[in-house]
Design a protein around this motif. Structure first.
Motif, PDB file in Angstrom:
ATOM      1  N   VAL A 142      50.461 -75.110 -58.277  1.00  0.00           N
ATOM      2  CA  VAL A 142      51.148 -75.071 -59.074  1.00  0.00           C
ATOM      3  C   VAL A 142      52.823 -74.998 -59.026  1.00  0.00           C
ATOM      4  O   VAL A 142      53.272 -74.601 -60.432  1.00  0.00           O
ATOM      5  N   GLY A 143      53.153 -74.487 -57.996  1.00  0.00           N
ATOM      6  CA  GLY A 143      54.641 -74.134 -57.712  1.00  0.00           C
ATOM      7  C   GLY A 143      55.299 -74.918 -57.789  1.00  0.00           C
ATOM      8  O   GLY A 143      56.122 -75.503 -58.141  1.00  0.00           O
ATOM      9  N   ALA A 144      54.675 -76.655 -56.889  1.00  0.00           N
ATOM     10  CA  ALA A 144      55.582 -78.131 -56.839  1.00  0.00           C
ATOM     11  C   ALA A 144      55.425 -78.785 -58.410  1.00  0.00           C
ATOM     12  O   ALA A 144      56.420 -79.398 -58.485  1.00  0.00           O
ATOM     13  N   ARG A 145      54.599 -78.297 -58.642  1.00  0.00           N
ATOM     14  CA  ARG A 145      54.534 -78.903 -60.689  1.00  0.00           C
ATOM     15  C   ARG A 145      55.471 -78.355 -61.383  1.00  0.00           C
ATOM     16  O   ARG A 145      55.846 -78.869 -61.897  1.00  0.00           O
ATOM     17  N   ARG A 146      55.657 -77.269 -61.197  1.00  0.00           N
ATOM     18  CA  ARG A 146      57.312 -76.170 -61.277  1.00  0.00           C
ATOM     19  C   ARG A 146      58.105 -76.644 -61.825  1.00  0.00           C
ATOM     20  O   ARG A 146      59.399 -76.130 -61.588  1.00  0.00           O
ATOM     21  N   GLY A 147      58.105 -77.095 -60.079  1.00  0.00           N
ATOM     22  CA  GLY A 147      59.323 -77.499 -59.544  1.00  0.00           C
ATOM     23  C   GLY A 147      60.266 -75.970 -58.827  1.00  0.00           C
ATOM     24  O   GLY A 147      61.433 -75.869 -59.509  1.00  0.00           O
ATOM     25  N   ALA A 148      59.211 -74.769 -57.833  1.00  0.00           N
ATOM     26  CA  ALA A 148      59.295 -73.413 -58.078  1.00  0.00           C
ATOM     27  C   ALA A 148      60.880 -73.345 -56.897  1.00  0.00           C
ATOM     28  O   ALA A 148      61.430 -72.349 -56.573  1.00  0.00           O
ATOM     29  N   ALA A 149      61.396 -74.568 -56.141  1.00  0.00           N
ATOM     30  CA  ALA A 149      62.112 -74.589 -54.900  1.00  0.00           C
ATOM     31  C   ALA A 149      63.916 -74.445 -55.339  1.00  0.00           C
ATOM     32  O   ALA A 149      64.201 -75.325 -55.913  1.00  0.00           O
ATOM     33  N   PRO A 150      64.698 -74.111 -54.985  1.00  0.00           N
ATOM     34  CA  PRO A 150      65.906 -74.123 -55.114  1.00  0.00           C
ATOM     35  C   PRO A 150      66.615 -75.887 -54.636  1.00  0.00           C
ATOM     36  O   PRO A 150      65.926 -76.273 -53.670  1.00  0.00           O
ATOM     37  N   ALA A 151      67.014 -75.975 -55.227  1.00  0.00           N
ATOM     38  CA  ALA A 151      67.470 -77.898 -55.961  1.00  0.00           C
ATOM     39  C   ALA A 151      68.377 -78.044 -54.033  1.00  0.00           C
ATOM     40  O   ALA A 151      67.654 -79.013 -53.947  1.00  0.00           O
ATOM     41  N   TRP A 152      68.633 -76.842 -53.403  1.00  0.00           N
ATOM     42  CA  TRP A 152      69.658 -77.694 -52.754  1.00  0.00           C
ATOM     43  C   TRP A 152      68.432 -77.916 -51.188  1.00  0.00           C
ATOM     44  O   TRP A 152      68.448 -78.394 -49.901  1.00  0.00           O
ATOM     45  N   SER A 153      67.427 -77.211 -51.585  1.00  0.00           N
ATOM     46  CA  SER A 153      65.463 -77.454 -51.281  1.00  0.00           C
ATOM     47  C   SER A 153      64.796 -78.683 -50.701  1.00  0.00           C
ATOM     48  O   SER A 153      64.485 -78.964 -49.487  1.00  0.00           O
ATOM     49  N   LEU A 154      65.871 -79.767 -51.539  1.00  0.00           N
ATOM     50  CA  LEU A 154      64.791 -80.799 -52.084  1.00  0.00           C
ATOM     51  C   LEU A 154      65.235 -81.783 -51.667  1.00  0.00           C
ATOM     52  O   LEU A 154      66.366 -81.940 -50.531  1.00  0.00           O
ATOM     53  N   PRO A 155      64.571 -82.665 -50.912  1.00  0.00           N
ATOM     54  CA  PRO A 155      64.636 -83.553 -50.121  1.00  0.00           C
ATOM     55  C   PRO A 155      66.080 -84.401 -51.154  1.00  0.00           C
ATOM     56  O   PRO A 155      65.753 -84.553 -51.773  1.00  0.00           O
ATOM     57  N   ALA A 156      66.389 -84.814 -50.461  1.00  0.00           N
ATOM     58  CA  ALA A 156      67.992 -85.994 -50.634  1.00  0.00           C
ATOM     59  C   ALA A 156      68.075 -86.825 -51.812  1.00  0.00           C
ATOM     60  O   ALA A 156      68.541 -86.911 -53.034  1.00  0.00           O
ATOM     61  N   THR A 157      66.204 -87.045 -51.981  1.00  0.00           N
ATOM     62  CA  THR A 157      66.419 -88.551 -53.416  1.00  0.00           C
ATOM     63  C   THR A 157      66.030 -87.981 -54.647  1.00  0.00           C
ATOM     64  O   THR A 157      65.734 -88.002 -55.254  1.00  0.00           O
ATOM     65  N   ALA A 158      65.118 -86.763 -54.289  1.00  0.00           N
ATOM     66  CA  ALA A 158      64.676 -85.856 -55.476  1.00  0.00           C
ATOM     67  C   ALA A 158      66.130 -85.388 -55.816  1.00  0.00           C
ATOM     68  O   ALA A 158      66.910 -84.403 -57.228  1.00  0.00           O
ATOM     69  N   ARG A 159      67.214 -84.237 -55.134  1.00  0.00           N
ATOM     70  CA  ARG A 159      68.304 -84.073 -55.313  1.00  0.00           C
ATOM     71  C   ARG A 159      68.956 -84.786 -55.932  1.00  0.00           C
ATOM     72  O   ARG A 159      70.356 -84.766 -56.846  1.00  0.00           O
ATOM     73  N   THR A 160      69.711 -85.755 -56.239  1.00  0.00           N
ATOM     74  CA  THR A 160      69.467 -87.453 -56.580  1.00  0.00           C
ATOM     75  C   THR A 160      69.330 -88.079 -58.042  1.00  0.00           C
ATOM     76  O   THR A 160      70.355 -88.357 -58.654  1.00  0.00           O
TER      77      THR A 160
END
Length: 705
Positions: A204-222
């Motif tokens: 549920v948290g992954a679908r809602r994108g509950a993690a901070p942007a800086w903790s995402l993988p490099a591809t997901a951040r850009t």
């Protein structure tokens, strides 16, 4: 070298002198422990800063955030399912946006939910006795059925003991189930159930994108750069804007936060959406955070514009497609359509495109104009484009002073009756006298009989700040520059602004880097059309466009110098501005100097021929015949009314009050008297040239052969 010396040298090499002791450390003997701790600290610091450590930390934070975010979402869903919180949020959202019809509907649904919940709770009070009765009936029925099966079995086998065989089989099944549960229940309760619960919360948290942007993988951040604009994206950007009342209101709305938004409409190379702000949030709080809002929307600051429409507590967001504003616009219609002509009174100049990609056309009819901006941002090109369009109307007369003097207006030689080019004080004096000539022509027209139709007369001063900053004074101690009542340039501009538009005598000015010194307040506020390229500060933007335009969202100070060259913010009733806005941003067409020369050539072909004066005569002793010959230029025949205009432009003091009778008197007896050609009075250049050629050195007629 002796053997003893060699022995000593070898001994020193094998036994080097001990290093001096380091600084004393309380409680530590020697320097070895200090070095060990220092090396250990550096090793730990390097390990912490290592990319693998940082990647591992990001992974831990990301997945932990997914679980926590999923827990929050599931908890909120459970709370919404058990209470009327969801209906209350939707009710508040409807009230916030002023949709009271929807608010009444949600209030009715909330009342219905509470009524049904109350009925269910009351049913729970009688549920135990119903359950006991049902269990007794079910048990009795079940035992009776098993006994009936046993009786049938006993009859079939002839054994009386088979009557209870089905009942005992059921008892054995129950015992087996109890054993299985006793074996499996512990691991399920201790391991499997928590693992499944965590997995569900993580999903549920992954679908809602509950993690901070800086903790995402490099591809997901850009990958969010240039992402499509959706209601959830806009609401999230507003929530994270840093305005506490706005953030709290959106959190209370929850999933209904999109009720703040109007429809997201395609608008040129971007989208447009109106946002109705909650109570307690002012529009300027959003305007002042334009950069943060743009970054929250994954855009650059120059790709988001915030304006104030007519609706109360509403801001209008225009969000460009990523990178779209860095693409050049097409060429000007003046360069692509060689048959294009202009109409000063009814037409509109094709100036460029607005941010939505629509053509930006502007009316110049009876409107004074001021355009300003930093140096080298395209001010002259933008001002010249409007003059080139006006030049395609053969009735428009130009008097131009270019106080830069690098040839930007050279193509108007043969179009303008006056063309002054240069940055010196002498050029400022001539520009001032040119404006004073416009004032006298204006006053002459004002005194004309009612109903008299005048041809448009446009005075253009480029780099007007040079004139306002001129330190010279005339013979009567009157300054040319400055903003005092005695300043000649300032007063001439003010007089034209006050009354010129009524008789089609207009002033267009271009100036750099506006201040109160190089662009006085009364002059800049006298312009009907005010445009600005990139500026340095908001105070300069207010000088250029006025407080109303800036308070309404106009921000030329946020344009990027160099990158937004040629982009102007315009405040004028002569250009179509969206309802509720005070200004519009226009990306002007660039017309090169070579293209400008071609357009000027077409404009000259529409006219009978114009003699351009490059200086304004000043001497008290004038020779009228020589001056008439000068203003005739190379044209074979010139209308008498045009000759009078050119003489006035040549020397206002000498010829400003001349009439047709004065012209006829001076030319009398020369053989070059005015005569009718095709129904209009003209003066023949060849006849006057012949007369002047026959004059002797003393001015008397010489003998002819």
């Amino acid at each position: 070298m002796t053997d003893d010396t060699n022995v000593v040298r070898l001994f020193k090499e094998d036994h080097p002198a001990p290093r001096p002791p380091g600084p004393a450390v309380p409680g530590v003997t020697g320097v070895w422990p200090v070095r060990v701790w220092t090396r250990t600290g550096r090793t730990l610091a390097d390990a912490v800063r290592h990319e693998r450590t940082r990647s591992t930390g990001r992974v831990l934070v990301r997945h932990t955030s997914y679980v926590l975010g999923g827990t929050r979402v599931v908890t909120r869903r459970a709370w919404d399912g058990r209470t009327g919180a969801r209906y209350e949020r939707l009710l508040r959202a409807a009230e916030t946006t002023g949709n009271y019809e929807a608010a009444g509907d949600w209030e009715e649904r909330l009342h219905r939910f509470r009524t049904e919940r109350h009925r269910r709770r009351m049913d729970l009070l009688t549920a135990p006795q119903h359950m006991v009765k049902s269990a007794a009936v079910a048990t009795g029925g079940g035992i009776g059925a098993l006994l009936a099966v046993g009786v049938a079995l006993a009859v079939a086998t002839g054994e009386l003991g088979d009557v209870i065989v089905p009942l005992m089989a059921l008892v054995d099944l129950v015992r087996l189930l109890v054993v299985i549960v006793q074996v499996v229940w512990g691991p399920v309760l201790a391991v499997i159930a928590p693992a499944l619960a965590l997995a569900g919360l993580w999903a549920v948290g992954a679908r809602r994108g509950a993690a901070p942007a800086w903790s995402l993988p490099a591809t997901a951040r850009t990958t969010d750069a240039g992402a499509p604009i959706t209601p959830s994206v806009v609401v999230t950007a507003l929530r994270d804007l840093g305005v506490a009342p706005l953030r709290n209101a959106i959190k209370e709305m929850g999933d209904s936060g999109a009720a703040m938004l109007g429809p997201i409409r395609i608008a040129g190379c971007g989208v447009e959406v109106d946002v109705t702000l909650p109570s307690g949030v002012s529009t300027n709080e959003v305007q002042q955070r334009r950069r943060k809002l743009a970054e929250n929307l994954a855009r650059h600051e120059h790709e988001v514009f915030v304006t104030i429409p007519q609706a109360a507590r509403t801001v209008r967001l225009w969000i460009a497609d990523s990178g779209a504003l860095d693409e050049p616009i097409g060429p000007s219609p003046l360069t692509t359509d060689t048959t294009l002509t202009a109409d000063y009174a009814k037409g509109r100049a094709p100036w460029g495109q607005d941010l939505r990609g629509d053509a930006a056309v502007i009316s110049l009819y009876q409107r004074h104009l001021l355009i300003t901006g930093l140096s080298n941002q395209g001010k002259t090109a933008a001002l010249r484009a409007l003059a080139l369009w006006l030049a395609l109307d053969r009735t428009v007369e130009f008097r131009i002073a270019d106080l830069k003097g690098v040839g930007d207006w050279g193509m108007f030689d043969g179009l303008a009756t006056v063309l002054i080019q240069g940055p010196t004080d002498d050029h400022v004096i001539e520009a001032t006298e040119m404006l004073e000539g416009l004032v006298k022509e204006m006053e002459r027209r004002i005194q004309a009989p009612p109903g008299t139709v005048f041809t448009p007369l446009i005075g253009i001063v480029d780099e007007a700040q040079v004139a306002f900053m001129c330190p010279l004074v005339d013979s009567e101690k009157r300054p040319y520059g400055g903003s005092k009542a005695t300043a000649r340039y300032f007063m001439a501009a003010r007089k034209i602004h006050n009354q010129g538009r009524a008789v089609d005598v207009l002033l267009h000015q271009g100036t750099q880097d506006p201040t109160d010194q190089n662009l006085p307040k009364l002059v800049r506020e006298g312009a009907h059309t005010r445009a600005s390229l990139a500026l340095g500060t908001e105070s300069q933007a207010r000088m250029a466009l006025g407080d109303k335009a800036v308070d309404g969202g106009a921000a030329p100070n946020l344009l990027r110098p160099g990158l937004d060259k040629g982009t102007v913010v315009v405040a004028s009733d002569g250009i179509k501005i969206p309802a509720g806005q005070a200004a519009i941003t226009v990306r002007t067409h660039y017309i090169s100097t070579d293209d400008a020369k071609e357009i000027a050539t077409r404009a000259k072909a529409l006219r009978d021929g114009v003699t351009t004066l490059h200086t304004i005569g000043q001497g008290p002793d004038r020779d009228p015949l020589t001056d008439i010959m000068t203003v005739l230029g190379d044209t074979a025949r010139v209308l008498t009314q045009d000759v009078l205009k050119r003489l006035t432009a040549l020397n206002e003091d000498a010829y400003g009050q001349w009439s047709f009778l004065d012209l006829k008197r001076v030319l009398g007896g020369t053989g070059a008297e005015p005569y009718k050609s095709h129904g209009r009075m003209v003066i023949d250049r060849e006849r006057l040239a012949r007369h002047l050629a026959n004059l002797g050195p003393d001015g008397s007629a010489s003998a002819t052969k």
